[in-house]
Design a protein around this motif. Structure first.
Motif, PDB file in Angstrom:
ATOM      1  N   ALA A 194       0.829  -1.210   0.000  1.00 15.88           N
ATOM      2  CA  ALA A 194       0.000   0.000   0.000  1.00 15.88           C
ATOM      3  C   ALA A 194       0.863   1.258   0.000  1.00 15.88           C
ATOM      4  O   ALA A 194       0.581   2.221  -0.726  1.00 15.88           O
ATOM      5  N   HIS A 195       1.926   1.267   0.781  1.00 19.32           N
ATOM      6  CA  HIS A 195       2.803   2.436   0.876  1.00 19.32           C
ATOM      7  C   HIS A 195       3.413   2.790  -0.477  1.00 19.32           C
ATOM      8  O   HIS A 195       3.326   3.932  -0.927  1.00 19.32           O
ATOM      9  N   HIS A 196       4.028   1.832  -1.130  1.00 18.68           N
ATOM     10  CA  HIS A 196       4.670   2.108  -2.411  1.00 18.68           C
ATOM     11  C   HIS A 196       3.648   2.330  -3.529  1.00 18.68           C
ATOM     12  O   HIS A 196       3.898   3.075  -4.466  1.00 18.68           O
ATOM     13  N   GLY A 197       2.481   1.708  -3.419  1.00 22.52           N
ATOM     14  CA  GLY A 197       1.417   1.978  -4.376  1.00 22.52           C
ATOM     15  C   GLY A 197       1.000   3.440  -4.342  1.00 22.52           C
ATOM     16  O   GLY A 197       0.842   4.083  -5.378  1.00 22.52           O
ATOM     17  N   ARG A 198       0.853   3.988  -3.118  1.00 19.53           N
ATOM     18  CA  ARG A 198       0.501   5.413  -2.977  1.00 19.53           C
ATOM     19  C   ARG A 198       1.652   6.300  -3.457  1.00 19.53           C
ATOM     20  O   ARG A 198       1.436   7.306  -4.127  1.00 19.53           O
ATOM     21  N   LYS A 199       2.866   5.918  -3.107  1.00 21.22           N
ATOM     22  CA  LYS A 199       4.032   6.729  -3.460  1.00 21.22           C
ATOM     23  C   LYS A 199       4.199   6.858  -4.974  1.00 21.22           C
ATOM     24  O   LYS A 199       4.512   7.935  -5.476  1.00 21.22           O
TER      25      LYS A 199
END
Length: 77
Positions: free
Chosen positions: A40-45
């Protein structure tokens, strides 16, 4: 992110983020072929860049919220 309504297959705990190795909650099917998996973190980033190169984005990050709500409910019992 754009959510695919009928994904080919749900993501599992064995699917890992291509960036950091955490559990993947996003599958990005590329216009050029192939796919990338992201937590989720890298998807948002990377969302703005991914939207430019994606044919489809399967977003299952809502599963994280469901798990947190279930844990909070169990703690109240």
């Amino acid at each position: 992110m754009t959510t695919v309504l009928t994904p080919a297959s749900p993501l599992t705990a064995a699917d890992r983020c291509d960036r950091c190795g955490a559990q993947a909650y996003l599958r990005v099917v590329l216009i050029s072929g192939g796919e990338l998996l992201f937590c989720a973190h890298h998807g948002r980033k990377f969302e703005p860049e991914l939207k430019k190169i994606a044919a489809e984005i399967q977003d299952e990050t809502d599963r994280l919220t469901a798990v947190q709500a279930q844990a909070a409910e169990e703690e109240q019992r």
